[in-house]
Motif scaffolding. Structure first.
Motif, PDB file in Angstrom:
ATOM      1  N   ARG A   6       2.573   1.769  -3.380  1.00 27.27           N
ATOM      2  CA  ARG A   6       1.634   2.238  -4.410  1.00 27.27           C
ATOM      3  C   ARG A   6       1.621   3.766  -4.511  1.00 27.27           C
ATOM      4  NH1 ARG A   6      -4.628   0.507  -4.145  1.00 27.27           N
ATOM      5  NH2 ARG A   6      -4.274   1.301  -2.049  1.00 27.27           N
TER       6      ARG A   6
ATOM      7  N   VAL B 242      -0.982  -4.735  -4.509  1.00 21.31           N
ATOM      8  CA  VAL B 242      -2.166  -3.910  -4.282  1.00 21.31           C
ATOM      9  C   VAL B 242      -2.324  -3.009  -5.486  1.00 21.31           C
ATOM     10  CG1 VAL B 242      -3.146  -2.109  -2.820  1.00 21.31           C
ATOM     11  CG2 VAL B 242      -1.798  -3.926  -1.782  1.00 21.31           C
TER      12      VAL B 242
ATOM     13  N   VAL C  91       0.849  -1.206   0.000  1.00 15.30           N
ATOM     14  CA  VAL C  91       0.000   0.000   0.000  1.00 15.30           C
ATOM     15  C   VAL C  91       0.877   1.245   0.000  1.00 15.30           C
ATOM     16  CG1 VAL C  91      -1.600   1.357   1.426  1.00 15.30           C
ATOM     17  CG2 VAL C  91      -2.026  -1.084   1.060  1.00 15.30           C
TER      18      VAL C  91
ATOM     19  N   PRO D 264     -14.708  -4.608  -2.561  1.00 13.25           N
ATOM     20  CA  PRO D 264     -14.283  -5.546  -1.523  1.00 13.25           C
ATOM     21  C   PRO D 264     -14.313  -6.987  -2.027  1.00 13.25           C
ATOM     22  CG  PRO D 264     -15.801  -3.952  -0.627  1.00 13.25           C
ATOM     23  CD  PRO D 264     -15.757  -3.711  -2.106  1.00 13.25           C
TER      24      PRO D 264
ATOM     25  N   TYR E 244      -9.521  -8.274  -6.446  1.00 11.98           N
ATOM     26  CA  TYR E 244      -8.126  -7.845  -6.352  1.00 11.98           C
ATOM     27  C   TYR E 244      -7.532  -7.568  -7.724  1.00 11.98           C
ATOM     28  CZ  TYR E 244      -9.293 -10.021  -1.967  1.00 11.98           C
ATOM     29  OH  TYR E 244      -9.938 -10.342  -0.815  1.00 11.98           O
ATOM     30  N   CYS E 245      -6.286  -7.079  -7.722  1.00 12.22           N
ATOM     31  CA  CYS E 245      -5.555  -6.819  -8.968  1.00 12.22           C
ATOM     32  C   CYS E 245      -4.611  -7.999  -9.219  1.00 12.22           C
ATOM     33  CB  CYS E 245      -4.773  -5.513  -8.834  1.00 12.22           C
ATOM     34  SG  CYS E 245      -3.657  -5.204 -10.212  1.00 12.22           S
TER      35      CYS E 245
ATOM     36  N   ASP F   1      -8.028  -7.033   4.027  1.00 13.71           N
ATOM     37  CA  ASP F   1      -8.764  -7.580   2.885  1.00 13.71           C
ATOM     38  C   ASP F   1      -7.760  -8.122   1.868  1.00 13.71           C
ATOM     39  OD1 ASP F   1     -10.346  -8.110   0.692  1.00 13.71           O
ATOM     40  OD2 ASP F   1     -10.894  -6.018   0.305  1.00 13.71           O
ATOM     41  N   TYR F   2      -7.435  -9.403   1.992  1.00  6.49           N
ATOM     42  CA  TYR F   2      -6.492 -10.006   1.050  1.00  6.49           C
ATOM     43  C   TYR F   2      -6.742 -11.509   0.955  1.00  6.49           C
ATOM     44  CZ  TYR F   2      -3.832 -11.521   5.168  1.00  6.49           C
ATOM     45  OH  TYR F   2      -3.466 -12.096   6.352  1.00  6.49           O
TER      46      TYR F   2
ATOM     47  N   ASP G 253      -8.552   0.394  -7.562  1.00 11.39           N
ATOM     48  CA  ASP G 253      -9.546   0.518  -6.492  1.00 11.39           C
ATOM     49  C   ASP G 253     -10.566  -0.569  -6.732  1.00 11.39           C
ATOM     50  OD1 ASP G 253      -8.536   2.839  -5.153  1.00 11.39           O
ATOM     51  OD2 ASP G 253      -9.129   3.958  -6.943  1.00 11.39           O
ATOM     52  N   ASN G 254     -10.380  -1.678  -6.035  1.00  7.17           N
ATOM     53  CA  ASN G 254     -11.236  -2.835  -6.290  1.00  7.17           C
ATOM     54  C   ASN G 254     -12.406  -2.886  -5.320  1.00  7.17           C
ATOM     55  OD1 ASN G 254      -9.243  -4.020  -8.192  1.00  7.17           O
ATOM     56  ND2 ASN G 254      -8.003  -4.063  -6.353  1.00  7.17           N
TER      57      ASN G 254
ATOM     58  N   ASN H  21      -6.416  -5.454  -0.970  1.00  8.81           N
ATOM     59  CA  ASN H  21      -6.715  -4.024  -1.019  1.00  8.81           C
ATOM     60  C   ASN H  21      -6.195  -3.279   0.201  1.00  8.81           C
ATOM     61  OD1 ASN H  21      -8.219  -4.039  -3.520  1.00  8.81           O
ATOM     62  ND2 ASN H  21      -9.729  -5.236  -2.404  1.00  8.81           N
ATOM     63  N   ASN H  22      -6.157  -3.965   1.311  1.00  8.59           N
ATOM     64  CA  ASN H  22      -5.618  -3.369   2.535  1.00  8.59           C
ATOM     65  C   ASN H  22      -5.245  -4.502   3.495  1.00  8.59           C
ATOM     66  OD1 ASN H  22      -7.981  -4.071   4.176  1.00  8.59           O
ATOM     67  ND2 ASN H  22      -9.019  -2.546   2.906  1.00  8.59           N
TER      68      ASN H  22
END
Ligand code: THU
Length: 137
Positions: A17, A79, A14, A85, A88-89, A118-119, A82-83, A114-115
């Motif tokens: 990024r 990361v 994060v 919830p 992911y990318c 949240d993975y 902006d996905n 994403n954070n």
């Protein structure tokens, strides 16, 4: 892998990024690559007016590490964008191929998120089955 280490890698991705150089896509990606010796290498995507010289965040992290002598890797957190919830990318095919050059597909962990909270984790072998590797040469 230990949950706290996953979370730390997510936090580092994060942070990485923020440095993304993305004047063309505005799509920011950060990566944090964990070497087996515990060192973490961060990377961001770096775009170019000629488009094709663009380097993904994952490859930036790998090339930084390899250029400093690192050869053994355990995991990478990625990361990007902006996905919503739970989505992911995923790493592009070229980055998956670079991972396969240096990592054991049965053990190398790809952490997409994403954070910090949240993975999801994947094994490289499941992201790139039946791949072309040095054994095939
Ligand atoms: N990108 C990455 O950095 N990593 C990926 O795995 C997917 C794509 C970058 C490349 C480009 O700068 C932007 O995202 C849009 O494709």
């Amino acid at each position: 892998m230990d949950k706290y280490l996953c979370e730390e890698l997510m936090e580092r991705a994060v942070k990485a990024r923020l440095f993304a150089y993305v004047p063309y896509s505005n799509f920011r990606v950060g990566a944090a690559l964990l070497a087996k010796n515990g060192k973490i290498y961060e990377g961001c995507n770096i775009e170019n007016a000629a488009f094709s010289p663009t380097n993904c965040a994952e490859r930036t992290a790998f090339f930084k590490a390899v250029s400093e002598g690192e050869r053994d890797f355990e995991a990478i957190a990625i990361v990007g964008g902006d996905n919503p919830p739970g989505t992911y990318c995923p790493p592009c095919g070229v980055c998956r191929q670079v991972m396969l050059e240096f990592c054991d597909p049965a053990n190398f962990l790809v952490i997409l998120g994403n954070n910090k909270k949240d993975y999801k984790t994947f094994l490289l072998k499941d992201l790139m089955p039946f791949s072309f590797r040095k054994e095939n040469l």
